[in-house]
Write an enzyme that holds these catalytic residues in place. Structure first.
Site, PDB file in Angstrom:
ATOM      1  N   TRP A  10       0.823  -1.224   0.000  1.00 16.84           N
ATOM      2  CA  TRP A  10       0.000   0.000   0.000  1.00 16.84           C
ATOM      3  C   TRP A  10       0.855   1.273   0.000  1.00 16.84           C
ATOM      4  O   TRP A  10       0.313   2.370  -0.141  1.00 16.84           O
ATOM      5  CB  TRP A  10      -0.929   0.009   1.226  1.00 16.84           C
ATOM      6  CG  TRP A  10      -2.117  -0.904   1.102  1.00 16.84           C
ATOM      7  CD1 TRP A  10      -2.359  -1.838   0.121  1.00 16.84           C
ATOM      8  CD2 TRP A  10      -3.247  -0.974   1.997  1.00 16.84           C
ATOM      9  NE1 TRP A  10      -3.549  -2.481   0.357  1.00 16.84           N
ATOM     10  CE2 TRP A  10      -4.126  -1.968   1.503  1.00 16.84           C
ATOM     11  CE3 TRP A  10      -3.599  -0.308   3.165  1.00 16.84           C
ATOM     12  CZ2 TRP A  10      -5.322  -2.292   2.131  1.00 16.84           C
ATOM     13  CZ3 TRP A  10      -4.796  -0.632   3.788  1.00 16.84           C
ATOM     14  CH2 TRP A  10      -5.654  -1.610   3.277  1.00 16.84           C
ATOM     15  N   HIS A  95      13.133  -2.017  -0.971  1.00 12.86           N
ATOM     16  CA  HIS A  95      12.303  -1.515  -2.081  1.00 12.86           C
ATOM     17  C   HIS A  95      13.031  -0.352  -2.763  1.00 12.86           C
ATOM     18  O   HIS A  95      13.690   0.453  -2.101  1.00 12.86           O
ATOM     19  CB  HIS A  95      10.945  -1.066  -1.552  1.00 12.86           C
ATOM     20  CG  HIS A  95       9.961  -0.797  -2.641  1.00 12.86           C
ATOM     21  ND1 HIS A  95       9.987   0.365  -3.379  1.00 12.86           N
ATOM     22  CD2 HIS A  95       8.959  -1.549  -3.163  1.00 12.86           C
ATOM     23  CE1 HIS A  95       9.026   0.314  -4.298  1.00 12.86           C
ATOM     24  NE2 HIS A  95       8.386  -0.842  -4.181  1.00 12.86           N
ATOM     25  N   GLU A 165      11.718  -6.318  -9.299  1.00 12.01           N
ATOM     26  CA  GLU A 165      10.950  -5.110  -9.622  1.00 12.01           C
ATOM     27  C   GLU A 165      11.814  -4.152 -10.426  1.00 12.01           C
ATOM     28  O   GLU A 165      12.533  -3.326  -9.837  1.00 12.01           O
ATOM     29  CB  GLU A 165      10.516  -4.389  -8.337  1.00 12.01           C
ATOM     30  CG  GLU A 165       9.569  -5.154  -7.471  1.00 12.01           C
ATOM     31  CD  GLU A 165       8.657  -4.211  -6.667  1.00 12.01           C
ATOM     32  OE1 GLU A 165       7.444  -4.349  -6.765  1.00 12.01           O
ATOM     33  OE2 GLU A 165       9.165  -3.319  -5.969  1.00 12.01           O
TER      34      GLU A 165
HETATM   35  P1  PGA Z   1       3.155  -0.694  -8.759  1.00 14.69           P
HETATM   36  O1  PGA Z   1       4.165  -0.798  -7.529  1.00 14.69           O
HETATM   37  O2  PGA Z   1       2.338  -1.975  -8.773  1.00 14.69           O
HETATM   38  O3  PGA Z   1       2.349   0.507  -8.486  1.00 14.69           O
HETATM   39  O4  PGA Z   1       3.995  -0.583  -9.990  1.00 14.69           O
HETATM   40  C1  PGA Z   1       4.833  -1.995  -7.223  1.00 14.69           C
HETATM   41  C2  PGA Z   1       5.824  -1.756  -6.125  1.00 14.69           C
HETATM   42  O5  PGA Z   1       6.456  -0.680  -6.115  1.00 14.69           O
HETATM   43  O6  PGA Z   1       6.001  -2.598  -5.253  1.00 14.69           O
END
Ligand code: PGA
Length: 253
Positions: A10, A95, A165
């Site tokens: 979130w 992250h 990611e």
């Molecule tokens: P997003 O974010 O699904 O809005 O691209 C993913 C994340 O940053 O974990």
């Protein structure tokens, strides 16, 4: 086959506890669906109690980060024991939005260790900022993984999860996300790095998730054609209908 893993990140949303409870009400309506997966919600820390209570019938609590202060007195900090006391079982670590705020790889590897010692599974985020035609980003990925895992021995690696990611794919739309074939290549590469570090059998125990503009439109294809075991979902996790459609497409063959 283990259940797919779906993690809602979130971030710093929604802006009020009322909206957070509204999202929880929306998700609860589909609790039977979410129970078919390992569903986690990582809320802002302020909402942790509301989310722990409001999602216990269908999801497990996750944290967006791991506190690093040792036992002691630190104004403004929270402790890992607090996270655990609400039932946190998973924590996003490293992250790219935290790395962009200055979090270095040493801190990421420290957080991984703290999480493991506390019995919380770290979901380590890795991903290149941009792609180059020569594939140099693979080297970047390898380094990020190695640095994050530098203190993790063979006995602990099975508790680790990796979220791939690509930074350039975060917060966009499904059209701009990574195509499944390219994701499949990165998943194979990450699996190879893990195999080099820990051997095949242990490497296979590490779940690799994908994050970066996962939406109802691309979730099914990414799940079926890339070898990931699940998703880390940002903006689409704040819309119950979208999150539900993503969950559904993950279990539909
Ligand atoms: P997003 O974010 O699904 O809005 O691209 C993913 C994340 O940053 O974990």
């Amino acid at each position: 086959m283990a259940k797919p893993i779906l993690v809602a990140n979130w971030k710093n949303h929604p802006s009020s506890i009322y909206e957070a409870k509204e999202i929880l009400r929306g998700l609860t309506r589909k609790k039977l669906l979410f129970k078919k997966l390992f569903t986690f919600i990582a809320p802002p820390t302020l909402y942790i109690e509301a989310v722990a209570n409001g999602s216990k019938s269908f999801a497990t609590l996750a944290s967006q980060d791991i506190p690093t202060t040792p036992k002691g007195t630190y104004t403004g900090e929270i402790s890992i024991d607090m996270l655990k006391s609400f039932g946190t079982r998973l924590a996003i670590v490293g992250h790219s939005e935290r790395r962009a705020l200055g979090e270095m790889s040493e801190v990421v590897s420290k957080k991984v260790l703290i999480a493991l010692k506390s019995g919380i599974s770290p979901l380590i985020c890795v991903g290149e900022k941009e792609r180059d035609a020569d594939g140099e980003y693979f080297e970047f990925l390898r380094d990020e993984i190695k640095l994050a895992l530098q203190n993790v021995g063979k006995s602990a690696i099975a508790s680790v999860l990796i979220a791939y990611e690509p930074v350039w794919a975060i917060g966009k739309s499904a059209k701009e996300a990574l195509p499944p074939q390219e994701l499949a290549q990165s998943v194979l590469f990450i699996r190879k790095v893990l195999t080099d570090l820990y051997g095949r059998a242990l490497a296979d125990k590490v779940s690799i998730l994908y994050g970066g503009s996962v939406e109802p439109e691309n979730a099914g294809l990414l799940m079926r054609e890339s070898g990931v075991r699940g998703f880390l979902v940002g903006h689409a996790s704040l819309k119950p209908k979208s999150f539900e459609q993503i969950a559904l497409s993950m279990i539909t063959k």
